[in-house]
Design an enzyme around this catalytic site. Structure first.
Site, PDB file in Angstrom:
ATOM      1  N   SER A  38     -43.958  37.318  55.665  1.00 26.02           N
ATOM      2  CA  SER A  38     -44.566  37.606  56.144  1.00 26.02           C
ATOM      3  C   SER A  38     -44.750  39.152  56.222  1.00 26.02           C
ATOM      4  CB  SER A  38     -45.321  36.957  57.128  1.00 26.02           C
ATOM      5  OG  SER A  38     -43.907  37.307  58.277  1.00 26.02           O
ATOM      6  N   THR A  39     -44.036  39.424  56.869  1.00 24.45           N
ATOM      7  CA  THR A  39     -43.641  41.165  56.715  1.00 24.45           C
ATOM      8  C   THR A  39     -43.618  41.765  56.276  1.00 24.45           C
ATOM      9  OG1 THR A  39     -42.004  40.798  59.560  1.00 24.45           O
ATOM     10  CG2 THR A  39     -42.883  42.943  59.126  1.00 24.45           C
ATOM     11  N   ASP A  91     -37.379  45.245  53.796  1.00 26.30           N
ATOM     12  CA  ASP A  91     -37.602  43.434  53.853  1.00 26.30           C
ATOM     13  C   ASP A  91     -37.344  42.968  55.136  1.00 26.30           C
ATOM     14  OD1 ASP A  91     -36.390  40.687  53.226  1.00 26.30           O
ATOM     15  OD2 ASP A  91     -35.035  41.179  51.937  1.00 26.30           O
ATOM     16  N   GLY A  92     -38.205  41.867  55.077  1.00 25.53           N
ATOM     17  CA  GLY A  92     -37.992  41.639  56.462  1.00 25.53           C
ATOM     18  C   GLY A  92     -37.040  40.796  57.095  1.00 25.53           C
ATOM     19  N   ASP A  94     -34.583  37.309  60.112  1.00 21.16           N
ATOM     20  CA  ASP A  94     -34.946  36.711  60.618  1.00 21.16           C
ATOM     21  C   ASP A  94     -34.411  36.782  62.642  1.00 21.16           C
ATOM     22  OD1 ASP A  94     -36.821  34.610  59.448  1.00 21.16           O
ATOM     23  OD2 ASP A  94     -34.864  34.221  58.331  1.00 21.16           O
ATOM     24  N   GLY A 107     -37.718  31.931  54.459  1.00 17.81           N
ATOM     25  CA  GLY A 107     -37.569  31.894  53.627  1.00 17.81           C
ATOM     26  C   GLY A 107     -37.883  31.596  51.988  1.00 17.81           C
ATOM     27  N   GLU A 113     -32.753  38.883  47.570  1.00 18.30           N
ATOM     28  CA  GLU A 113     -32.861  40.080  48.854  1.00 18.30           C
ATOM     29  C   GLU A 113     -31.343  40.503  48.660  1.00 18.30           C
ATOM     30  OE1 GLU A 113     -36.933  37.900  51.401  1.00 18.30           O
ATOM     31  OE2 GLU A 113     -34.513  37.404  51.395  1.00 18.30           O
ATOM     32  N   LYS A 131     -37.275  39.007  66.524  1.00 21.91           N
ATOM     33  CA  LYS A 131     -36.020  38.938  65.863  1.00 21.91           C
ATOM     34  C   LYS A 131     -34.582  39.838  66.315  1.00 21.91           C
ATOM     35  CE  LYS A 131     -39.022  37.068  63.072  1.00 21.91           C
ATOM     36  NZ  LYS A 131     -39.262  38.184  61.820  1.00 21.91           N
TER      37      LYS A 131
HETATM   38  C1  5RP Z   1     -37.335  35.562  53.611  1.00 23.58           C
HETATM   39  C2  5RP Z   1     -36.460  36.589  54.063  1.00 23.58           C
HETATM   40  C3  5RP Z   1     -37.799  36.743  55.384  1.00 23.58           C
HETATM   41  O1  5RP Z   1     -37.799  38.200  55.226  1.00 23.58           O
HETATM   42  C4  5RP Z   1     -37.753  36.166  56.181  1.00 23.58           C
HETATM   43  O2  5RP Z   1     -37.497  35.459  56.714  1.00 23.58           O
HETATM   44  C5  5RP Z   1     -38.391  36.895  57.460  1.00 23.58           C
HETATM   45  O3  5RP Z   1     -39.937  36.492  57.341  1.00 23.58           O
HETATM   46  P1  5RP Z   1     -41.225  36.662  58.016  1.00 23.58           P
HETATM   47  O4  5RP Z   1     -41.712  38.410  57.855  1.00 23.58           O
HETATM   48  O5  5RP Z   1     -42.406  35.909  57.392  1.00 23.58           O
HETATM   49  O6  5RP Z   1     -40.577  36.633  59.323  1.00 23.58           O
HETATM   50  O7  5RP Z   1     -35.331  36.368  54.860  1.00 23.58           O
HETATM   51  O8  5RP Z   1     -36.363  34.730  52.539  1.00 23.58           O
END
Ligand code: 5RP
Length: 243
Positions: A38-39, A91-92, A94, A107, A113, A131
């Site tokens: 989502s980010t 990239d995002g 967790d 995700g 990734e 995070k």
């Molecule tokens: C997907 C990921 C995402 O980058 C991670 O889960 C962060 O997601 P969000 O921005 O929705 O918090 O690793 O595989």
């Protein structure tokens, strides 16, 4: 940075702030790696907006999710196999620890990734302040992508890892989540990870493990969005990757 509880709307605002700050690192006429989540959607939207103003940014997506987002915003796409290196991948995440090790893959896109991250000269994570953690794995599981034929073997090996192992189940379908590459995911829940590098290597060594969501020694920077005195701000954290 105060780590008080944020509302859903505040979290969305700080995610967007981190994405916009990261967008400043993207040169016009360049190709970047586009992580998932989502980010990253805020970043894709901003790239689309910049391209309308002539920036000509192309992307290598890390999931079907981001391929569809890029198409929606008319962002030119490149196929990962046709790319030998990238100046930048964003990239995002967790969880991110103070050394820049990260857990990714909520995700389910962790394998692609990591490939895109490995192609990038500079790998930058964007995240909201929640995070940032002292120690990885206390709250988020480490996803392990497994070739379906190896589920039995991998699961048995992982059971000696001092963690709880569960198959990730889908929503919108019965049974397990199937990744973009046709594999399954085992989520590993630890009380906290003592040695991320060692765990990274041990997971890589299991036959049938296609990839996993522990990213060690490859993150150059993280941009964290946070709220201070009611204002949305961003902060850049720099790391010393070992890649
Ligand atoms: C997907 C990921 C995402 O980058 C991670 O889960 C962060 O997601 P969000 O921005 O929705 O918090 O690793 O595989």
């Amino acid at each position: 940075m105060q780590n008080h509880k944020l509302t859903k709307r505040q979290i969305e605002n700080v995610k967007k702030a981190a994405a916009l700050a990261a967008c400043e690192m993207i040169e016009p006429d360049s190709v970047i790696g586009l992580g998932s989540g989502s980010t990253m959607m805020h970043l894709a939207e901003e790239i689309g907006r910049r391209n309308k103003n002539g920036h000509n940014i192309s992307v290598v997506p890390t999931s079907y999710e981001m391929m569809l987002m890029a198409k929606m915003y008319n962002i030119p796409l490149l196929i990962i196999n046709n790319v030998t290196s990238l100046p930048l991948a964003i990239d995002g995440a967790d969880e991110i620890d103070p050394e820049g090790n990260a857990i990714k893959g909520k995700g389910g896109a962790q394998t692609c990734e990591k490939i895109v991250a490995s192609l990038a000269e500079q790998y930058v994570l964007i995240a909201d302040q929640t995070k940032l953690v002292d120690r990885l794995g206390k709250n988020m599981p480490v996803p392990v992508e497994v070739l379906p034929a190896a589920m039995g073997l991998v699961r048995r090996r992982l059971e000696s890892f001092d963690c709880e192992v569960t198959i990730r189940l889908g929503t919108g379908k019965v049974g397990p989540v199937i990744t973009d590459y046709g594999n399954m995911i085992l989520d590993l829940r630890f009380a906290g990870i003592d040695d991320c590098m060692m765990l990274d290597r041990r997971l890589n060594d299991i036959p049938g493990v296609v990839g996993h969501g522990l990213f060690t020694g490859i993150v150059d920077k993280a941009i964290a969005g946070f709220i201070e005195n009611g204002k949305t701000k961003t902060k850049i954290l720099k790391f010393k990757p070992t890649k």
